[in-house]
Design an enzyme around this catalytic site. Structure first.
Site, PDB file in Angstrom:
ATOM      1  CB  SER A 227       1.437   2.890   6.661  1.00 29.67           C
ATOM      2  OG  SER A 227       1.491   1.684   5.930  1.00 29.67           O
TER       3      SER A 227
ATOM      4  CE1 TYR B  96       6.939   2.618   8.094  1.00 26.52           C
ATOM      5  CE2 TYR B  96       5.329   1.004   7.336  1.00 26.52           C
ATOM      6  CZ  TYR B  96       5.917   2.254   7.236  1.00 26.52           C
ATOM      7  OH  TYR B  96       5.479   3.137   6.275  1.00 26.52           O
TER       8      TYR B  96
END
Ligand SMILES: NC(=O)c1ccc[n+]([C@@H]2O[C@H](COP(=O)([O-])OP(=O)(O)OC[C@H]3O[C@@H](n4cnc5c(N)ncnc54)[C@H](OP(=O)(O)O)[C@@H]3O)[C@@H](O)[C@H]2O)c1
Length: 243
Positions: free
Chosen positions: A135, A148
């Site tokens: 990501s 995250y």
């Protein structure tokens, strides 16, 4: 016909990848938790595209099972798509230690654990290709999702390093960095349309990036420039932002 393994096969992105690969005539090995729920997906893909589809139980949070999982596959896969991930309700918090561990376990430790076994199988065979969905969140630690983001940063660095290792051992690794994607993970979030990809766009960019032996893929090219800007904001300014 290639044998393509998809890890995290229930996700919207994984399903889009499965449809594109099946349309190209490849055999699919779907791996996910909730193994029984894969059956309707398997049947649908087989009937729609006439390709063989097999299902396997896989849990990223059970690293002790990963070697046996890889050994139970019919053979070393030609292509691996690592799609699973976990954002959770508390990606930037100090108050939920169980959730914090889970974010790191799924996105980083679990991914590394299964890829180590798969990459070794590819090394022994002298060929293979791996696409890992990381990501843009891994490019700079942010207040709102530092757990995250840090797990994805670890995953991106691992995939980049594995690509450099694989170059000398006959296999390729592609690091895929989507920005926002319209999926279950972001359901209910107000996402900016021009910066948000569909699962089908992610699937297309991932498969074509892997086939073209690209190192890193930004699904929507604009994210390359956004992240270049974000990485270059001085720390003293960045920490004051509510990002
Ligand atoms: N959505 C976004 O905006 C966005 C942006 C950038 C990157 N990504 C990444 O894109 C990938 C696909 O995400 P998505 O948006 O499609 O989200 P999603 O629909 O929530 O899919 C995530 C998948 O990961 C699986 N998973 C979670 N924990 C697992 C575990 N312990 N073992 C095995 N599988 C597990 C889930 O399985 P279950 O179905 O069993 O829960 C789910 O199918 C993820 O790596 C995500 O981090 C997403």
């Amino acid at each position: 016909m290639k044998h393509c393994l998809i890890l995290g096969a229930h996700s919207d992105v994984a399903l889009a990848i499965a449809h594109q690969l099946a349309k190209e005539g490849h055999s699919l090995w779907l791996a996910a938790r909730r193994f029984q729920d894969l059956e309707p997906i398997q049947k649908d893909l087989e009937i729609r595209y006439g390709v063989p589809v097999a299902c396997f139980a896989f849990d990223a949070e059970k690293p002790e099972s990963h070697q046996a999982f890889v050994e139970a596959l019919p053979e070393c896969p030609d292509e691996v798509y690592l799609v699973f991930g976990y954002l959770g309700p508390h990606p930037g918090s100090l108050e939920h230690p169980t959730d914090a561990r889970r974010i790191v376990q799924v996105n980083f430790a679990g991914a590394v654990s299964v890829l180590q076994a798969l990459a070794l199988a590819m090394q022994k065979r002298g060929k293979g290709a791996i696409a890992g969905i990381s990501s843009v969140a891994g490019e700079r630690g942010r207040k709102s999702n530092f757990l995250y983001g840090s797990a994805k940063a670890g995953l991106s660095a691992y995939l980049d390093g594995l690509r450099n290792y694989g170059y000398h051992h006959g296999f390729h690794v592609c690091t895929v960095k989507p920005g926002f994607i319209r999926t279950a993970m972001t359901a209910g979030m107000d996402l900016p349309k021009p910066l948000t990809a569909s699962p089908e766009q992610v699937a297309k960019a991932t498969i074509s990036g892997l086939r073209k032996k690209k190192g890193r893929v930004y699904v929507l090219p604009i994210w390359r420039w956004i992240m270049c800007l974000i990485r270059n904001i001085p720390d003293s300014m960045f920490r004051k932002k509510q990002l």
